[in-house]
Scaffold this motif. Sequence first.
Motif, PDB file in Angstrom:
ATOM      1  N   LEU A  22      39.154  75.408  -7.015  1.00 59.77           N
ATOM      2  CA  LEU A  22      39.461  74.769  -5.745  1.00 59.77           C
ATOM      3  C   LEU A  22      38.227  74.053  -5.205  1.00 59.77           C
ATOM      4  O   LEU A  22      37.092  74.464  -5.431  1.00 59.77           O
ATOM      5  CB  LEU A  22      39.965  75.789  -4.736  1.00 59.77           C
ATOM      6  N   THR A  23      38.456  72.965  -4.480  1.00 67.61           N
ATOM      7  CA  THR A  23      37.370  72.126  -3.986  1.00 67.61           C
ATOM      8  C   THR A  23      36.853  72.664  -2.653  1.00 67.61           C
ATOM      9  O   THR A  23      37.645  72.870  -1.732  1.00 67.61           O
ATOM     10  CB  THR A  23      37.853  70.683  -3.799  1.00 67.61           C
ATOM     11  N   PRO A  24      35.544  72.892  -2.521  1.00 66.17           N
ATOM     12  CA  PRO A  24      35.020  73.399  -1.250  1.00 66.17           C
ATOM     13  C   PRO A  24      35.082  72.349  -0.145  1.00 66.17           C
ATOM     14  O   PRO A  24      35.089  71.142  -0.414  1.00 66.17           O
ATOM     15  CB  PRO A  24      33.570  73.762  -1.576  1.00 66.17           C
ATOM     16  N   SER A  25      35.166  72.830   1.095  1.00 64.82           N
ATOM     17  CA  SER A  25      35.199  71.990   2.291  1.00 64.82           C
ATOM     18  C   SER A  25      36.423  71.083   2.333  1.00 64.82           C
ATOM     19  O   SER A  25      36.394  70.002   2.923  1.00 64.82           O
ATOM     20  CB  SER A  25      33.912  71.157   2.408  1.00 64.82           C
ATOM     21  N   VAL A  26      37.510  71.515   1.703  1.00 68.86           N
ATOM     22  CA  VAL A  26      38.761  70.766   1.669  1.00 68.86           C
ATOM     23  C   VAL A  26      39.871  71.662   2.191  1.00 68.86           C
ATOM     24  O   VAL A  26      39.875  72.866   1.965  1.00 68.86           O
ATOM     25  CB  VAL A  26      39.073  70.287   0.229  1.00 68.86           C
ATOM     26  N   ALA A  27      40.832  71.070   2.895  1.00 67.61           N
ATOM     27  CA  ALA A  27      41.961  71.832   3.421  1.00 67.61           C
ATOM     28  C   ALA A  27      43.014  72.048   2.337  1.00 67.61           C
ATOM     29  O   ALA A  27      43.337  71.134   1.576  1.00 67.61           O
ATOM     30  CB  ALA A  27      42.579  71.108   4.605  1.00 67.61           C
ATOM     31  N   TYR A  28      43.533  73.265   2.279  1.00 72.94           N
ATOM     32  CA  TYR A  28      44.643  73.623   1.402  1.00 72.94           C
ATOM     33  C   TYR A  28      45.772  74.193   2.244  1.00 72.94           C
ATOM     34  O   TYR A  28      45.532  74.818   3.290  1.00 72.94           O
ATOM     35  CB  TYR A  28      44.211  74.649   0.361  1.00 72.94           C
ATOM     36  N   SER A  29      46.994  74.005   1.775  1.00 76.34           N
ATOM     37  CA  SER A  29      48.164  74.569   2.440  1.00 76.34           C
ATOM     38  C   SER A  29      48.952  75.397   1.437  1.00 76.34           C
ATOM     39  O   SER A  29      49.224  74.949   0.311  1.00 76.34           O
ATOM     40  CB  SER A  29      49.060  73.474   3.021  1.00 76.34           C
ATOM     41  N   TYR A  30      49.325  76.600   1.862  1.00 73.31           N
ATOM     42  CA  TYR A  30      50.043  77.548   1.034  1.00 73.31           C
ATOM     43  C   TYR A  30      51.366  77.860   1.716  1.00 73.31           C
ATOM     44  O   TYR A  30      51.379  78.270   2.880  1.00 73.31           O
ATOM     45  CB  TYR A  30      49.203  78.813   0.846  1.00 73.31           C
ATOM     46  N   SER A  31      52.465  77.642   1.016  1.00 77.14           N
ATOM     47  CA  SER A  31      53.783  77.830   1.630  1.00 77.14           C
ATOM     48  C   SER A  31      54.708  78.617   0.718  1.00 77.14           C
ATOM     49  O   SER A  31      54.612  78.547  -0.515  1.00 77.14           O
ATOM     50  CB  SER A  31      54.416  76.474   1.965  1.00 77.14           C
ATOM     51  N   VAL A  32      55.617  79.354   1.339  1.00 80.95           N
ATOM     52  CA  VAL A  32      56.654  80.104   0.642  1.00 80.95           C
ATOM     53  C   VAL A  32      57.918  80.051   1.505  1.00 80.95           C
ATOM     54  O   VAL A  32      57.839  80.183   2.729  1.00 80.95           O
ATOM     55  CB  VAL A  32      56.247  81.575   0.420  1.00 80.95           C
ATOM     56  N   PHE A  33      59.069  79.855   0.866  1.00 83.94           N
ATOM     57  CA  PHE A  33      60.335  80.020   1.565  1.00 83.94           C
ATOM     58  C   PHE A  33      60.664  81.508   1.604  1.00 83.94           C
ATOM     59  O   PHE A  33      60.538  82.195   0.584  1.00 83.94           O
ATOM     60  CB  PHE A  33      61.455  79.260   0.848  1.00 83.94           C
ATOM     61  N   ALA A  34      61.098  81.986   2.757  1.00 81.75           N
ATOM     62  CA  ALA A  34      61.376  83.416   2.887  1.00 81.75           C
ATOM     63  C   ALA A  34      62.591  83.641   3.769  1.00 81.75           C
ATOM     64  O   ALA A  34      62.880  82.858   4.682  1.00 81.75           O
ATOM     65  CB  ALA A  34      60.166  84.152   3.465  1.00 81.75           C
ATOM     66  N   LYS A  35      63.308  84.729   3.480  1.00 79.05           N
ATOM     67  CA  LYS A  35      64.494  85.107   4.250  1.00 79.05           C
ATOM     68  C   LYS A  35      64.498  86.620   4.406  1.00 79.05           C
ATOM     69  O   LYS A  35      64.211  87.352   3.446  1.00 79.05           O
ATOM     70  CB  LYS A  35      65.762  84.643   3.523  1.00 79.05           C
ATOM     71  N   LYS A  36      64.820  87.092   5.586  1.00 72.70           N
ATOM     72  CA  LYS A  36      64.821  88.537   5.791  1.00 72.70           C
ATOM     73  C   LYS A  36      65.932  89.187   4.971  1.00 72.70           C
ATOM     74  O   LYS A  36      66.993  88.611   4.734  1.00 72.70           O
ATOM     75  CB  LYS A  36      64.982  88.886   7.262  1.00 72.70           C
ATOM     76  N   SER A  37      65.651  90.388   4.513  1.00 71.66           N
ATOM     77  CA  SER A  37      66.659  91.226   3.878  1.00 71.66           C
ATOM     78  C   SER A  37      66.675  92.532   4.662  1.00 71.66           C
ATOM     79  O   SER A  37      66.994  92.530   5.842  1.00 71.66           O
ATOM     80  CB  SER A  37      66.329  91.425   2.397  1.00 71.66           C
ATOM     81  N   GLU A  38      66.274  93.643   4.035  1.00 71.47           N
ATOM     82  CA  GLU A  38      66.148  94.876   4.825  1.00 71.47           C
ATOM     83  C   GLU A  38      64.929  94.827   5.744  1.00 71.47           C
ATOM     84  O   GLU A  38      64.919  95.448   6.800  1.00 71.47           O
ATOM     85  CB  GLU A  38      66.054  96.104   3.907  1.00 71.47           C
ATOM     86  N   LEU A  39      63.899  94.113   5.308  1.00 67.18           N
ATOM     87  CA  LEU A  39      62.709  93.898   6.135  1.00 67.18           C
ATOM     88  C   LEU A  39      62.791  92.504   6.750  1.00 67.18           C
ATOM     89  O   LEU A  39      63.464  91.618   6.219  1.00 67.18           O
ATOM     90  CB  LEU A  39      61.435  94.057   5.305  1.00 67.18           C
ATOM     91  N   ASN A  40      62.076  92.289   7.857  1.00 67.81           N
ATOM     92  CA  ASN A  40      62.297  91.058   8.615  1.00 67.81           C
ATOM     93  C   ASN A  40      61.077  90.155   8.754  1.00 67.81           C
ATOM     94  O   ASN A  40      61.124  89.193   9.517  1.00 67.81           O
ATOM     95  CB  ASN A  40      62.852  91.384  10.004  1.00 67.81           C
ATOM     96  N   SER A  41      60.001  90.412   8.011  1.00 67.59           N
ATOM     97  CA  SER A  41      58.807  89.569   8.152  1.00 67.59           C
ATOM     98  C   SER A  41      58.069  89.514   6.816  1.00 67.59           C
ATOM     99  O   SER A  41      58.236  90.376   5.952  1.00 67.59           O
ATOM    100  CB  SER A  41      57.857  90.133   9.220  1.00 67.59           C
ATOM    101  N   ILE A  42      57.242  88.478   6.673  1.00 66.92           N
ATOM    102  CA  ILE A  42      56.286  88.439   5.574  1.00 66.92           C
ATOM    103  C   ILE A  42      54.905  88.112   6.120  1.00 66.92           C
ATOM    104  O   ILE A  42      54.768  87.542   7.204  1.00 66.92           O
ATOM    105  CB  ILE A  42      56.646  87.420   4.474  1.00 66.92           C
ATOM    106  N   ARG A  43      53.905  88.456   5.345  1.00 62.34           N
ATOM    107  CA  ARG A  43      52.515  88.111   5.645  1.00 62.34           C
ATOM    108  C   ARG A  43      51.986  87.269   4.501  1.00 62.34           C
ATOM    109  O   ARG A  43      52.055  87.678   3.345  1.00 62.34           O
ATOM    110  CB  ARG A  43      51.695  89.398   5.795  1.00 62.34           C
ATOM    111  N   LEU A  44      51.533  86.059   4.801  1.00 62.28           N
ATOM    112  CA  LEU A  44      50.873  85.214   3.813  1.00 62.28           C
ATOM    113  C   LEU A  44      49.372  85.336   3.989  1.00 62.28           C
ATOM    114  O   LEU A  44      48.867  85.281   5.117  1.00 62.28           O
ATOM    115  CB  LEU A  44      51.289  83.752   3.979  1.00 62.28           C
ATOM    116  N   LEU A  45      48.671  85.489   2.882  1.00 64.80           N
ATOM    117  CA  LEU A  45      47.211  85.619   2.912  1.00 64.80           C
ATOM    118  C   LEU A  45      46.637  84.824   1.754  1.00 64.80           C
ATOM    119  O   LEU A  45      47.110  84.910   0.629  1.00 64.80           O
ATOM    120  CB  LEU A  45      46.803  87.089   2.816  1.00 64.80           C
ATOM    121  N   PHE A  46      45.620  84.036   2.053  1.00 61.61           N
ATOM    122  CA  PHE A  46      44.961  83.174   1.084  1.00 61.61           C
ATOM    123  C   PHE A  46      43.485  83.542   1.116  1.00 61.61           C
ATOM    124  O   PHE A  46      42.827  83.399   2.152  1.00 61.61           O
ATOM    125  CB  PHE A  46      45.202  81.718   1.497  1.00 61.61           C
TER     126      PHE A  46
END
Length: 230
Positions: A85-109
Amino acid sequence: IEEVASGLPRIDYTDGSGSWLLEPTATNLITQSEDFSNVAWGKTSLIATSTLDINPSGTGSAYKIITDSGVALNVGRILDSLLGLTPSVAYSYSVFAKKSELNSIRLLFDDGITISNRAEAVFNLNDGSISNIQNAGNFSGVTAKSVNYGNGWYRCTISSVINTTGEAQARVYNSDTTITTGDGAKGVLVYGAQLEENSYSTSYIKTVGTTQTRVADTASGSGSSTVINS
């Protein structure tokens, strides 16, 4: 989500009305964007199992990520490790998510060195609200966004500048507003992961085994200048 052939305009309806979708070039750096059971996604105290739930592309294919029994939801994780990955550059991380028995996700980069160097956010899949937006260490300027794609699906995105070189890790954790520990059965549905060198997420680029690039959109020949000006 629909695929559109080259040479045809793409129409974006995510804000409720149709508009031309003209985007810069983008590359999805995640090599298995839909198959979360693949070995490209490392797993710790978590499994990914295929389901017949209708995904945002309208097909019966999505994965449920399930935290192991007795493991804290903020420990069990699935991740894709990336290099160069290139330093000092913006990156975007995305995931489509839908609740099942649990109702949230945590994204961490994170930077692949220590989890203390990270950008993260928690996405509530009941209503798309976002909490715990933060960055630390080698990350700066984190932002988070959720977009409602209908049928309970949200596209969840964190964007941040990474200020280091080398490996990085794109992670997904289960989360919930009332439950903190997994039971080996409860989870959240996920689909279509994307990591790109942009300060925001562009439209989804599917990958199966290799990175994929979509070239920049261009438009010409607008027709009558009384209808569409320069």
